[in-house]
Design a protein around this motif. Sequence first.
Motif, mmCIF file in Angstrom:
data_model
loop_
_atom_site.group_PDB
_atom_site.id
_atom_site.type_symbol
_atom_site.label_atom_id
_atom_site.label_comp_id
_atom_site.label_asym_id
_atom_site.label_seq_id
_atom_site.Cartn_x
_atom_site.Cartn_y
_atom_site.Cartn_z
ATOM 1 N N ILE A 208 0.839 -1.203 0.000
ATOM 2 C CA ILE A 208 0.000 0.000 0.000
ATOM 3 C C ILE A 208 0.873 1.251 0.000
ATOM 4 N N ALA A 209 1.893 1.260 0.862
ATOM 5 C CA ALA A 209 2.782 2.423 0.949
ATOM 6 C C ALA A 209 3.541 2.644 -0.357
ATOM 7 N N ALA A 210 3.860 1.540 -1.067
ATOM 8 C CA ALA A 210 4.590 1.632 -2.338
ATOM 9 C C ALA A 210 3.653 1.854 -3.527
ATOM 10 N N ARG A 211 2.360 1.962 -3.268
ATOM 11 C CA ARG A 211 1.357 2.180 -4.309
ATOM 12 C C ARG A 211 1.288 1.016 -5.296
ATOM 13 N N GLU A 212 1.505 -0.197 -4.776
ATOM 14 C CA GLU A 212 1.444 -1.405 -5.604
ATOM 15 C C GLU A 212 0.039 -2.001 -5.472
ATOM 16 N N ALA A 213 -0.891 -1.437 -6.217
ATOM 17 C CA ALA A 213 -2.305 -1.755 -6.046
ATOM 18 C C ALA A 213 -2.634 -3.220 -6.335
ATOM 19 N N GLU A 214 -2.119 -3.759 -7.434
ATOM 20 C CA GLU A 214 -2.433 -5.139 -7.799
ATOM 21 C C GLU A 214 -1.870 -6.116 -6.776
ATOM 22 N N ALA A 215 -0.648 -5.891 -6.347
ATOM 23 C CA ALA A 215 -0.034 -6.776 -5.353
ATOM 24 C C ALA A 215 -0.791 -6.697 -4.027
ATOM 25 N N ALA A 216 -1.243 -5.490 -3.659
ATOM 26 C CA ALA A 216 -1.999 -5.312 -2.415
ATOM 27 C C ALA A 216 -3.316 -6.082 -2.477
#
Length: 237
Positions: A208-216
């Motif tokens: 979430i902090a890294a803005r990795e939406a798909e992985a989140a």
Amino acid sequence: MTQRHIRREAVSDQLFALLRDRILGGELAPGSALTAERDLAAEYGVNRHAVREAVKRLQQARLVEVSHGGRTLVQDWRRTAGLDLAVGIAAADAGPSVEDLARDALEMRACIGADAARLCAIRCSELAAAQIVEATGRYARSGPDLAELGAADVAWWRLIVEGSGNVAYLLAFNSLVDGALPVAEVPGALRTGELLDVDAHVRLAGHIAAREAEAAELLARELLSRSVPAVLRKAVR
């Protein structure tokens, strides 16, 4: 000896519950006309004001509808009712069992949580992302007591759902955690695979902090889905 006062349930509440159970159990079939007001009053030995209040609540729950001809018709609750009826279903003597509803609620929880994590990674502010990461540290320090982990988990997920910016998800989340749905009654021991995996919580906060939406989204769905098979196994026994 301390005197205790027992709250008396309103007659209209009791009548509403009885009629609701008859609808959920199929005794009052969809499309059928609800018994006339005066006949319901006579059948249950109550006044007509109590009947009107009970029918009004049935209308609000979208279990019945007043037709143009003035008759009150039973609705197909599976097509018309909303999430607010889940409270009634859990308390009813008819309709889906509490075990089935708990499974369904956990499945909904996994879907909402996964998409909330995705949206949070896209939409949340830098401050909100930092708060989620910080809360993950508090979560890690809560274990291994399952009750403490459960409380910390709710607080942690609230930050994620709020960060998603989706009000509908937030309202559903409130229903899931405040006891309105029986998911809150699922013993923590059945959720150990989810609650004890601190590393997954840490990684999800990082996505979430890294803005990795798909992985989140993928990790959130995998994490939250772990409790669903546990409930299914319990229901089969």
